[in-house]
Design a protein around this motif. Structure first.
Motif, PDB file in Angstrom:
ATOM      1  N   GLY A 214       0.830  -1.199   0.000  1.00 39.40           N
ATOM      2  CA  GLY A 214       0.000   0.000   0.000  1.00 39.40           C
ATOM      3  C   GLY A 214       0.864   1.248   0.000  1.00 39.40           C
ATOM      4  N   LYS A 215       0.488   2.252   0.781  1.00 36.82           N
ATOM      5  CA  LYS A 215       1.216   3.522   0.777  1.00 36.82           C
ATOM      6  C   LYS A 215       2.416   3.528   1.713  1.00 36.82           C
ATOM      7  CE  LYS A 215      -2.734   6.394  -0.501  1.00 36.82           C
ATOM      8  NZ  LYS A 215      -3.593   7.552  -0.121  1.00 36.82           N
ATOM      9  N   HIS A 216       2.496   2.561   2.600  1.00 34.61           N
ATOM     10  CA  HIS A 216       3.551   2.599   3.618  1.00 34.61           C
ATOM     11  C   HIS A 216       4.319   1.277   3.645  1.00 34.61           C
ATOM     12  CE1 HIS A 216       1.882   6.328   5.145  1.00 34.61           C
ATOM     13  NE2 HIS A 216       0.695   5.748   5.181  1.00 34.61           N
ATOM     14  N   ILE A 217       5.634   1.390   3.585  1.00 35.77           N
ATOM     15  CA  ILE A 217       6.497   0.214   3.702  1.00 35.77           C
ATOM     16  C   ILE A 217       6.761  -0.035   5.186  1.00 35.77           C
ATOM     17  CG2 ILE A 217       8.802  -0.688   3.210  1.00 35.77           C
ATOM     18  CD1 ILE A 217       8.799   0.930   0.656  1.00 35.77           C
ATOM     19  N   PRO A 218       6.686  -1.288   5.646  1.00 40.40           N
ATOM     20  CA  PRO A 218       6.909  -1.553   7.075  1.00 40.40           C
ATOM     21  C   PRO A 218       8.363  -1.307   7.465  1.00 40.40           C
ATOM     22  CG  PRO A 218       6.814  -3.603   5.868  1.00 40.40           C
ATOM     23  CD  PRO A 218       6.456  -2.524   4.885  1.00 40.40           C
ATOM     24  N   ILE A 219       8.564  -1.021   8.722  1.00 35.66           N
ATOM     25  CA  ILE A 219       9.917  -0.913   9.277  1.00 35.66           C
ATOM     26  C   ILE A 219      10.148  -2.122  10.177  1.00 35.66           C
ATOM     27  CG2 ILE A 219      11.411   0.392  10.851  1.00 35.66           C
ATOM     28  CD1 ILE A 219      10.143   2.925   9.816  1.00 35.66           C
ATOM     29  N   CYS A 220      11.309  -2.735  10.028  1.00 37.33           N
ATOM     30  CA  CYS A 220      11.630  -3.952  10.783  1.00 37.33           C
ATOM     31  C   CYS A 220      12.264  -3.576  12.129  1.00 37.33           C
ATOM     32  CB  CYS A 220      12.589  -4.816   9.969  1.00 37.33           C
ATOM     33  SG  CYS A 220      13.108  -6.316  10.791  1.00 37.33           S
ATOM     34  N   HIS A 221      11.757  -4.173  13.198  1.00 33.86           N
ATOM     35  CA  HIS A 221      12.255  -3.852  14.539  1.00 33.86           C
ATOM     36  C   HIS A 221      12.927  -5.041  15.223  1.00 33.86           C
ATOM     37  CE1 HIS A 221      10.346   0.116  14.725  1.00 33.86           C
ATOM     38  NE2 HIS A 221       9.332  -0.441  14.085  1.00 33.86           N
ATOM     39  N   ARG A 222      12.840  -6.229  14.650  1.00 26.89           N
ATOM     40  CA  ARG A 222      13.376  -7.404  15.346  1.00 26.89           C
ATOM     41  C   ARG A 222      13.613  -8.517  14.331  1.00 26.89           C
ATOM     42  NH1 ARG A 222       9.057  -5.923  17.503  1.00 26.89           N
ATOM     43  NH2 ARG A 222       9.928  -5.963  19.608  1.00 26.89           N
ATOM     44  N   TRP A 223      14.194  -9.638  14.811  1.00 34.99           N
ATOM     45  CA  TRP A 223      14.395 -10.781  13.922  1.00 34.99           C
ATOM     46  C   TRP A 223      13.071 -11.478  13.665  1.00 34.99           C
ATOM     47  CZ3 TRP A 223      16.751 -15.823  16.357  1.00 34.99           C
ATOM     48  CH2 TRP A 223      16.074 -16.132  17.540  1.00 34.99           C
ATOM     49  N   ALA A 224      13.101 -12.539  12.874  1.00 34.86           N
ATOM     50  CA  ALA A 224      11.859 -13.171  12.414  1.00 34.86           C
ATOM     51  C   ALA A 224      11.385 -14.299  13.319  1.00 34.86           C
ATOM     52  CB  ALA A 224      12.063 -13.708  10.995  1.00 34.86           C
ATOM     53  N   TYR A 225      11.957 -14.445  14.515  1.00 37.84           N
ATOM     54  CA  TYR A 225      11.670 -15.642  15.299  1.00 37.84           C
ATOM     55  C   TYR A 225      11.290 -15.331  16.747  1.00 37.84           C
ATOM     56  CZ  TYR A 225      13.806 -17.591  11.186  1.00 37.84           C
ATOM     57  OH  TYR A 225      14.079 -17.893   9.878  1.00 37.84           O
ATOM     58  N   ASP A 226      10.576 -14.238  16.955  1.00 43.70           N
ATOM     59  CA  ASP A 226      10.108 -13.921  18.309  1.00 43.70           C
ATOM     60  C   ASP A 226       8.811 -14.669  18.611  1.00 43.70           C
ATOM     61  OD1 ASP A 226      12.016 -12.409  19.541  1.00 43.70           O
ATOM     62  OD2 ASP A 226      11.291 -10.487  18.780  1.00 43.70           O
ATOM     63  N   TYR A 227       8.954 -15.922  19.031  1.00 41.94           N
ATOM     64  CA  TYR A 227       7.800 -16.741  19.423  1.00 41.94           C
ATOM     65  C   TYR A 227       7.873 -17.018  20.923  1.00 41.94           C
ATOM     66  CZ  TYR A 227       6.975 -17.495  14.483  1.00 41.94           C
ATOM     67  OH  TYR A 227       6.720 -17.288  13.150  1.00 41.94           O
ATOM     68  N   SER A 228       6.700 -17.091  21.549  1.00 44.07           N
ATOM     69  CA  SER A 228       6.595 -17.426  22.976  1.00 44.07           C
ATOM     70  C   SER A 228       7.506 -16.546  23.830  1.00 44.07           C
ATOM     71  CB  SER A 228       6.937 -18.910  23.194  1.00 44.07           C
ATOM     72  OG  SER A 228       6.112 -19.730  22.386  1.00 44.07           O
ATOM     73  N   VAL A 229       7.465 -15.231  23.532  1.00 44.14           N
ATOM     74  CA  VAL A 229       8.291 -14.291  24.293  1.00 44.14           C
ATOM     75  C   VAL A 229       7.620 -14.024  25.641  1.00 44.14           C
ATOM     76  CG1 VAL A 229       9.309 -11.983  24.316  1.00 44.14           C
ATOM     77  CG2 VAL A 229       9.108 -13.243  22.155  1.00 44.14           C
ATOM     78  N   PRO A 230       8.323 -14.184  26.762  1.00 48.45           N
ATOM     79  CA  PRO A 230       7.722 -13.933  28.083  1.00 48.45           C
ATOM     80  C   PRO A 230       7.254 -12.474  28.207  1.00 48.45           C
ATOM     81  CG  PRO A 230       9.816 -15.084  28.288  1.00 48.45           C
ATOM     82  CD  PRO A 230       9.705 -14.671  26.864  1.00 48.45           C
ATOM     83  N   GLY A 231       6.120 -12.280  28.858  1.00 48.49           N
ATOM     84  CA  GLY A 231       5.644 -10.947  29.147  1.00 48.49           C
ATOM     85  C   GLY A 231       4.652 -10.397  28.153  1.00 48.49           C
ATOM     86  N   TYR A 232       4.284 -11.178  27.143  1.00 44.91           N
ATOM     87  CA  TYR A 232       3.321 -10.715  26.143  1.00 44.91           C
ATOM     88  C   TYR A 232       2.166 -11.704  26.070  1.00 44.91           C
ATOM     89  CZ  TYR A 232       6.836  -7.381  24.567  1.00 44.91           C
ATOM     90  OH  TYR A 232       7.744  -6.358  24.517  1.00 44.91           O
ATOM     91  N   GLU A 233       0.956 -11.167  25.855  1.00 46.06           N
ATOM     92  CA  GLU A 233      -0.228 -12.033  25.797  1.00 46.06           C
ATOM     93  C   GLU A 233      -0.182 -12.962  24.604  1.00 46.06           C
ATOM     94  OE1 GLU A 233      -3.916 -10.043  26.079  1.00 46.06           O
ATOM     95  OE2 GLU A 233      -3.413  -8.972  27.923  1.00 46.06           O
ATOM     96  N   GLN A 234       0.078 -12.408  23.397  1.00 45.65           N
ATOM     97  CA  GLN A 234       0.165 -13.281  22.214  1.00 45.65           C
ATOM     98  C   GLN A 234       1.539 -13.937  22.179  1.00 45.65           C
ATOM     99  OE1 GLN A 234      -0.637 -10.543  19.046  1.00 45.65           O
ATOM    100  NE2 GLN A 234       1.471  -9.830  18.904  1.00 45.65           N
ATOM    101  N   ASP A 235       1.596 -15.126  21.561  1.00 48.37           N
ATOM    102  CA  ASP A 235       2.855 -15.868  21.620  1.00 48.37           C
ATOM    103  C   ASP A 235       3.768 -15.574  20.427  1.00 48.37           C
ATOM    104  OD1 ASP A 235       1.623 -17.214  19.531  1.00 48.37           O
ATOM    105  OD2 ASP A 235       2.237 -19.206  20.229  1.00 48.37           O
ATOM    106  N   PHE A 236       3.519 -14.458  19.716  1.00 45.42           N
ATOM    107  CA  PHE A 236       4.419 -14.087  18.622  1.00 45.42           C
ATOM    108  C   PHE A 236       4.452 -12.573  18.486  1.00 45.42           C
ATOM    109  CE2 PHE A 236       0.271 -13.988  16.790  1.00 45.42           C
ATOM    110  CZ  PHE A 236       0.299 -13.115  15.710  1.00 45.42           C
TER     111      PHE A 236
END
Length: 575
Positions: free
Chosen positions: A539-561
């Motif tokens: 679309g009109k905006h390209i995403p900006i990457c903030h982390r690697w591609a494998y943040d699964y089951s990170v402690p402290g977050y409700e969703q697991d990715f």
């Protein structure tokens, strides 16, 4: 957080510019994949015809020795070059690279469009050899001279010429595509997408493309040189030789030179297919085990080391060519060394699965099937990498079994796994799970029943590339019975693929809506505004990457990715 852009996207304005002469990497990827699957079906039919002769010799009058060797040659070349190479680089590479690195398209979109049409031309030239006088070449998929171009070999006139021309055109197509993949990865990544944040799928395809750009020229020049030997009477590969009692004009050529050139391409070709498979499997396992990939940096360096080492092992295919024993020692050593980074990848896959929250989805089943099959096939390769063991096994069915486990079954399992995984993104629909599991188990168990017994045939000394095995005292009746069973299973596995084809078409029209991110994956291709992604991807905006591609089951977050473009909430980070 997103990156603003203000340039015009130049949307295609007609049916032809959108779906035929398209410069959209996603359409080109689907074109590559459809062509590869169709030509792969041709190769699958040819393998079935070969197995009919081997399992039930003399029962089919239309399969004579010439036809059999033509089937063998075309089956091998199509499967290795025109199916696997094309679908991994042209299909998965085209579709995934821009989406995964946050680009709008390939860097050279017009050249990308040309590459798929050159690929189609190469396929047409190849298949046209079925309709010329003498039929396609029957020289074996390695095309060794002088046999390949001498009278008496099936297809030694038009067949071999069309094969060589087709290979040259294919390499032009692969080069145009490869320049795109490498340049896009190096130059078109979105902000924040460092090399060490790229998904392993991109790393695998990127490294395989580098290998292709370096290795394909060896095949290109050998094809052109053999074409000159055949049509102009040169002597690059042709020694002074008698044919049908006549002294030919050739002299001074070296058939061994062709073997060196062919295998200098041929062994990197194994990894041109394997490295994208390694990357895709890494991502599939991580997503469906809900766990970050174990040892990401080690996995990246293993991919790079495999790529580098693949150029110094080629002559292990030539142990019986009469090479100096010191060369044999060198190539046996490097062959064993290249097993180390490959083993590292297997360990890391197993450790990624360990204690994961495994979801036995269809893509995960194919990924697990690949790990077991590639491991078993790789272990038999250690036997063949040893000169002393390779000499008696070289021309037996042991080699056929090893090669197909590593280079046939394993990559095809990944192709299926990748299609089941990314089909929802490509179509917006889910493939039918029940049909997918039926397809997996039929394919997985069926292929084991084909290739496991072949190891036994090889140990018995049953030679490969023979049209018939009657009247050989050293071949017991058990071998003939096994060949019949293998042929029945080969036809069964071929028919199972109809389930997959039916699933593809049925799901496109009646499949369950997939939503934007059905697997709850983190990589950028699942974060597009629409599914399937529109022209320009973002679309009109390209995403900006903030982390690697494998943040699964990170402690402290409700969703697991945590998606790669997810902006961290400081409050959540403090939990």
């Amino acid at each position: 957080m997103e990156q603003d852009v203000d340039h015009d996207m130049h949307e295609p304005s007609s049916f032809f510019t959108k779906y035929v002469w398209s410069q959209d990497h996603k359409v080109i990827a689907i074109q590559y994949s459809v062509i590869a699957i169709l030509v792969g079906i041709v190769a699958l039919v040819l393998s079935g015809l070969m197995r009919l002769q081997l399992g039930f010799p003399g029962s089919f009058d239309f399969i004579d020795p010439s036809a059999y060797y033509q089937f063998v040659t075309m089956h091998g070349m199509i499967m290795v070059i025109y199916l696997l190479t094309a679908i991994f680089l042209g299909g998965f590479g085209n579709y995934l690279i821009p989406l995964m690195v946050g680009a709008r398209d390939m860097v050279f979109s017009f050249v990308n469009m040309l590459s798929v049409w050159f690929y189609l031309l190469a396929v047409i030239v190849l298949l046209s050899s079925f309709f010329v006088p003498g039929g396609p070449t029957g020289a074996g998929w390695t095309l060794y001279p002088p046999q390949a171009i001498l009278p008496g070999t099936p297809g030694s006139d038009w067949g071999i010429i069309l094969m060589l021309v087709s290979l040259a055109i294919f390499i032009v197509a692969a080069t145009m595509g490869g320049l795109n993949y490498v340049t896009t990865v190096l130059q078109a990544r979105t902000k924040g997408m460092t090399l060490m944040r790229m998904p392993l799928t991109v790393w695998g395809i990127f490294m395989a493309t580098v290998l292709a750009l370096l290795a394909f020229p060896a095949l290109f020049v050998s094809a052109v040189m053999m074409l000159f030997d055949k049509t102009l009477g040169t002597s690059f590969f042709m020694p002074a030789i008698l044919s049908m009692g006549q002294q030919l004009d050739h002299e001074g050529g070296s058939p061994i030179l062709f073997q060196h050139l062919f295998w200098f391409f041929g062994h990197p070709e194994v990894y041109i297919v394997a490295l994208p498979a390694f990357g895709i499997v890494s991502d599939l396992i991580s997503v469906h085990a809900r766990k970050n990939i174990f040892g990401y940096r080690l996995m990246v360096w293993a991919i790079i080391m495999i790529g580098v080492m693949s150029f110094v092992v080629w002559a292990h295919h030539m142990y019986i060519s009469g090479m100096n024993p010191y060369f044999g020692y060198f190539f046996a050593t490097t062959t064993l060394i290249i097993a180390v980074p490959t083993a590292i990848k297997v360990y890391n896959w197993v450790l990624t699965i360990w204690h994961g929250n495994i979801r036995l989805t269809v893509p995960m089943l194919f990924a697990l099937g690949f790990v077991s099959t590639f491991t078993i096939g790789g272990l038999t390769g250690l036997f063949l990498g040893n000169v002393v063991v390779d000499l008696p096994l070289s021309d037996t069915y042991f080699v056929v079994a090893h090669f197909h486990m590593v280079m046939g079954v394993s990559p095809i399992l990944v192709v299926f796994g990748g299609i089941y995984h990314w089909y929802p993104k490509m179509s917006g629909k889910m493939l039918h799970t029940g049909l997918g599991k039926l397809h997996f188990w039929g394919t997985f168990l069926g292929t084991y029943m084909i290739y496991f017994p072949m190891h036994y045939l090889g140990v018995l000394g049953v030679p490969r590339r023979y049209f018939a095995y009657e009247n050989y005292d050293f071949i017991p009746d058990s071998a003939k019975d096994l060949n019949a069973m293998i042929s029945v299973m080969a036809i069964f596995v071929a028919l199972v693929q109809l389930i997959f084809l039916y699933n593809l078409v049925w799901s496109l029209f009646k499949g369950k809506p997939a939503g934007d991110n059905p697997w709850e994956a983190t990589s950028l291709e699942w974060q597009t505004e629409t599914t399937p992604p529109g022209h320009g991807n973002w679309g009109k905006h390209i995403p900006i990457c903030h982390r690697w591609a494998y943040d699964y089951s990170v402690p402290g977050y409700e969703q697991d990715f945590l998606p790669q473009n997810f902006v961290e909430d400081k409050k959540a980070g403090e939990l």
